[in-house]
Design an enzyme around this catalytic site. Sequence first.
Site, mmCIF file in Angstrom:
data_model
loop_
_atom_site.group_PDB
_atom_site.id
_atom_site.type_symbol
_atom_site.label_atom_id
_atom_site.label_comp_id
_atom_site.label_asym_id
_atom_site.label_seq_id
_atom_site.Cartn_x
_atom_site.Cartn_y
_atom_site.Cartn_z
ATOM 1 N N TYR A 23 -13.518 -3.856 4.734
ATOM 2 C CA TYR A 23 -12.858 -5.001 4.114
ATOM 3 C C TYR A 23 -13.795 -5.940 3.369
ATOM 4 O O TYR A 23 -13.341 -6.911 2.772
ATOM 5 C CB TYR A 23 -12.089 -5.790 5.185
ATOM 6 C CG TYR A 23 -11.133 -4.924 5.956
ATOM 7 C CD1 TYR A 23 -10.041 -4.327 5.333
ATOM 8 C CD2 TYR A 23 -11.322 -4.670 7.310
ATOM 9 C CE1 TYR A 23 -9.169 -3.509 6.031
ATOM 10 C CE2 TYR A 23 -10.454 -3.857 8.019
ATOM 11 C CZ TYR A 23 -9.386 -3.279 7.371
ATOM 12 O OH TYR A 23 -8.525 -2.469 8.066
ATOM 13 N N ASN A 75 0.442 -6.822 1.696
ATOM 14 C CA ASN A 75 -0.509 -6.087 2.516
ATOM 15 C C ASN A 75 -0.080 -6.392 3.945
ATOM 16 O O ASN A 75 -0.365 -7.455 4.467
ATOM 17 C CB ASN A 75 -1.945 -6.551 2.271
ATOM 18 C CG ASN A 75 -2.951 -5.799 3.117
ATOM 19 O OD1 ASN A 75 -2.595 -5.091 4.058
ATOM 20 N ND2 ASN A 75 -4.215 -5.955 2.794
ATOM 21 N N ASP A 88 12.708 -2.807 6.930
ATOM 22 C CA ASP A 88 14.137 -3.109 6.759
ATOM 23 C C ASP A 88 14.340 -4.444 6.043
ATOM 24 O O ASP A 88 15.225 -4.564 5.189
ATOM 25 C CB ASP A 88 14.848 -3.143 8.109
ATOM 26 C CG ASP A 88 15.074 -1.757 8.697
ATOM 27 O OD1 ASP A 88 14.871 -0.753 7.976
ATOM 28 O OD2 ASP A 88 15.445 -1.688 9.884
ATOM 29 N N HIS A 101 -3.643 -2.578 -0.228
ATOM 30 C CA HIS A 101 -4.570 -2.504 0.908
ATOM 31 C C HIS A 101 -5.988 -2.585 0.367
ATOM 32 O O HIS A 101 -6.292 -1.980 -0.667
ATOM 33 C CB HIS A 101 -4.397 -1.193 1.683
ATOM 34 C CG HIS A 101 -3.029 -1.024 2.231
ATOM 35 N ND1 HIS A 101 -2.606 -1.685 3.371
ATOM 36 C CD2 HIS A 101 -1.968 -0.312 1.782
ATOM 37 C CE1 HIS A 101 -1.341 -1.371 3.596
ATOM 38 N NE2 HIS A 101 -0.932 -0.548 2.647
ATOM 39 N N MET A 102 -6.831 -3.315 1.060
ATOM 40 C CA MET A 102 -8.213 -3.425 0.625
ATOM 41 C C MET A 102 -8.978 -2.128 0.846
ATOM 42 O O MET A 102 -9.800 -1.744 0.032
ATOM 43 C CB MET A 102 -8.895 -4.608 1.309
ATOM 44 C CG MET A 102 -8.358 -5.921 0.747
ATOM 45 S SD MET A 102 -9.068 -7.429 1.391
ATOM 46 C CE MET A 102 -10.798 -7.188 1.381
ATOM 47 N N SER A 103 -8.703 -1.441 1.947
ATOM 48 C CA SER A 103 -9.364 -0.158 2.200
ATOM 49 C C SER A 103 -8.462 0.976 1.707
ATOM 50 O O SER A 103 -7.269 0.788 1.477
ATOM 51 C CB SER A 103 -9.657 0.008 3.695
ATOM 52 O OG SER A 103 -8.454 0.162 4.424
ATOM 53 N N ARG A 112 -3.337 5.698 10.002
ATOM 54 C CA ARG A 112 -3.337 4.727 8.900
ATOM 55 C C ARG A 112 -2.883 5.342 7.577
ATOM 56 O O ARG A 112 -2.679 4.641 6.599
ATOM 57 C CB ARG A 112 -4.731 4.136 8.710
ATOM 58 C CG ARG A 112 -5.192 3.271 9.844
ATOM 59 C CD ARG A 112 -6.497 2.574 9.478
ATOM 60 N NE ARG A 112 -7.182 2.053 10.632
ATOM 61 C CZ ARG A 112 -6.950 0.866 11.185
ATOM 62 N NH1 ARG A 112 -6.022 0.081 10.665
ATOM 63 N NH2 ARG A 112 -7.626 0.479 12.239
#
Length: 148
Positions: A23, A75, A88, A101-103, A112
């Site tokens: 991150y 995110n 939902d 997403h940062m990664s 993941r």
Amino acid sequence: MKKILVLHGINLNMFGKRDAAHYGTITSAEIDARIAAWATGLGVEVECFQTNSEADMVERIHRAHGEQVAAVVINAGAWTHYSYGIADALGILNIPIVEVHMSNIHAREAFRQHSVIAALAKGQICGFGAESYHLGLLAAASLIQDND
């Protein structure tokens, strides 16, 4: 001016303090400041919201349904992989959703690599650190413009 809601999920308030390999060292406050600057340059209004409470996240998404929110950049952190409640809630919205997403979640642990949000999103941006938010905001602004 069109409004984009940027949602930061669980543990993302700890950016700059956790797992710098995935991150980086940028903090959540620094990310929000960059998002505000990028939004100004794009001519859109932005609201950033972070919570570690799944119920609060769902409530914020519900409120977006009745507000003049034109797009969502999200995110969801770890909720990405298992929160059907958040998925939902997002499914109620009739506006573009961009997942960020940062990664690179697809190059990480198997759990993941699956997103329960992806099917609701116009697209997913991951692996570019804080720049993922910039790219997500650009995509959301472009989608808003295309809808006008």
